[in-house]
Design an enzyme around this catalytic site. Structure first.
Site, PDB file in Angstrom:
ATOM      1  CD  GLU A 100      -3.075  -0.900   2.163  1.00 43.53           C
ATOM      2  OE1 GLU A 100      -4.159  -0.463   1.752  1.00 43.53           O
ATOM      3  OE2 GLU A 100      -2.839  -1.146   3.365  1.00 43.53           O
ATOM      4  CG  HIS A 119      -2.503   2.784   5.871  1.00 42.59           C
ATOM      5  ND1 HIS A 119      -3.874   2.962   5.937  1.00 42.59           N
ATOM      6  CD2 HIS A 119      -2.317   1.462   5.604  1.00 42.59           C
ATOM      7  CE1 HIS A 119      -4.475   1.810   5.715  1.00 42.59           C
ATOM      8  NE2 HIS A 119      -3.557   0.886   5.511  1.00 42.59           N
ATOM      9  CG  HIS A 121      -5.143  -1.841   9.297  1.00 44.20           C
ATOM     10  ND1 HIS A 121      -4.265  -2.877   9.117  1.00 44.20           N
ATOM     11  CD2 HIS A 121      -5.144  -1.143   8.122  1.00 44.20           C
ATOM     12  CE1 HIS A 121      -3.751  -2.824   7.884  1.00 44.20           C
ATOM     13  NE2 HIS A 121      -4.264  -1.779   7.267  1.00 44.20           N
ATOM     14  CG  HIS A 190      -8.212  -0.759   4.686  1.00 45.02           C
ATOM     15  ND1 HIS A 190      -7.667  -0.478   3.457  1.00 45.02           N
ATOM     16  CD2 HIS A 190      -7.163  -1.086   5.474  1.00 45.02           C
ATOM     17  CE1 HIS A 190      -6.357  -0.639   3.500  1.00 45.02           C
ATOM     18  NE2 HIS A 190      -6.025  -1.007   4.716  1.00 45.02           N
TER      19      HIS A 190
END
Ligand code: MN
Length: 260
Positions: A100, A119, A121, A190
């Site tokens: 990603e 980024h 989760h 996500h």
């Protein structure tokens, strides 16, 4: 200037050798902060085996630094790789890059004010991406959320059958567009992406996005949906104050994370 050019040339000429480890051209303080950010975000429960944090290169705005594909808690300076804005590794030397990485390249490409990106989760945030209840500032440390938190819907761009990952430049660009000038965007089903004007600010925001989400869920349950949030002026003023205070939790979190 000349020194940077010479360093760059040496890197180019020595491609394939150890001297081509391009992040050496980035400031060692930046790399140290990025390593600390990886360890802090893991220690604070924002990142686990997954997720990543990057920094824009301090000498070349068209490049960014990101660890090789690995668990953030284990990252050291030698794991930091350099990428261009197409998210291609520079002198990758066979190291595997995160699937990603396009999240980072595409946001840096369109927003020159962004100098660091997380980024994750992080779990408490996930529900707000799936139930249509907006994430809002519930306390002063979440003030940066006051301008609104967009939710990125991957089906709008990737269709109904993706694996939810931002695994190509087009999805990265769509996510960057959804984020716009906001500090945080949720990714439905996500996780989320958080940006900052420094590594420390991005880390601060990522930690307090998770805390705010946890507190907001509790408050919504306790108050049966009736919650007094910070208004826009309060959120803005609190965010201004907090931006001058981020060094304090950073030092604490760093000491704790690096002691492990
Ligand atoms: Mn992810």
């Amino acid at each position: 200037m000349l020194r940077n050019l010479v360093t760059e040339l040496i890197g180019v000429l020595a491609t394939g050798s150890a001297a081509a480890t391009s992040p050496r051209s980035a400031g060692s303080e930046l790399i140290d902060d990025l390593v600390a950010a990886n360890r802090i975000l893991a220690d604070q429960g924002v990142l686990d085996g997954f997720g990543h944090v990057s920094a824009r290169h301090d000498k070349d705005p068209d490049r960014f630094l990101l660890a090789r594909s690995m668990a953030p808690a284990l990252v050291t300076a030698g794991d930091i790789m350099e990428f261009d804005l197409d998210s291609n590794a520079i002198a990758g030397r066979g190291r595997t890059a995160y699937l990603e990485r396009f999240i980072h390249g595409e946001i840096y490409r369109v927003n020159p004010n962004v100098l660091a990106i997380v980024h994750s989760h992080s779990p408490a945030v996930i529900p707000f991406g799936v139930v249509g209840v907006p994430l809002r500032p519930i306390f002063h440390l979440g003030g940066f959320l006051g301008g609104g938190v967009p939710v990125f819907e991957i089906r709008d761009n990737g269709g109904p059958a993706t694996d939810m990952l931002i695994r190509n430049p087009a999805l990265g660009a769509a996510l960057a567009k959804s984020l716009g000038a906001a500090p945080v965007a949720l990714m439905r089903g996500h996780g989320n992406v958080v940006v900052g004007r420094s590594i420390r600010e991005a880390v601060f925001r990522a930690v307090y996005t998770e805390v705010n989400a946890r507190l907001q869920s509790e408050a919504l349950r306790l108050g049966q949906g009736q919650v007094v949030f910070l208004n826009e002026d309060e959120a803005h003023a609190a965010a201004e104050t907090n931006s001058g205070q981020i060094g304090r939790p950073w030092e604490l979190w760093k000491a704790k994370a690096l002691a492990r």
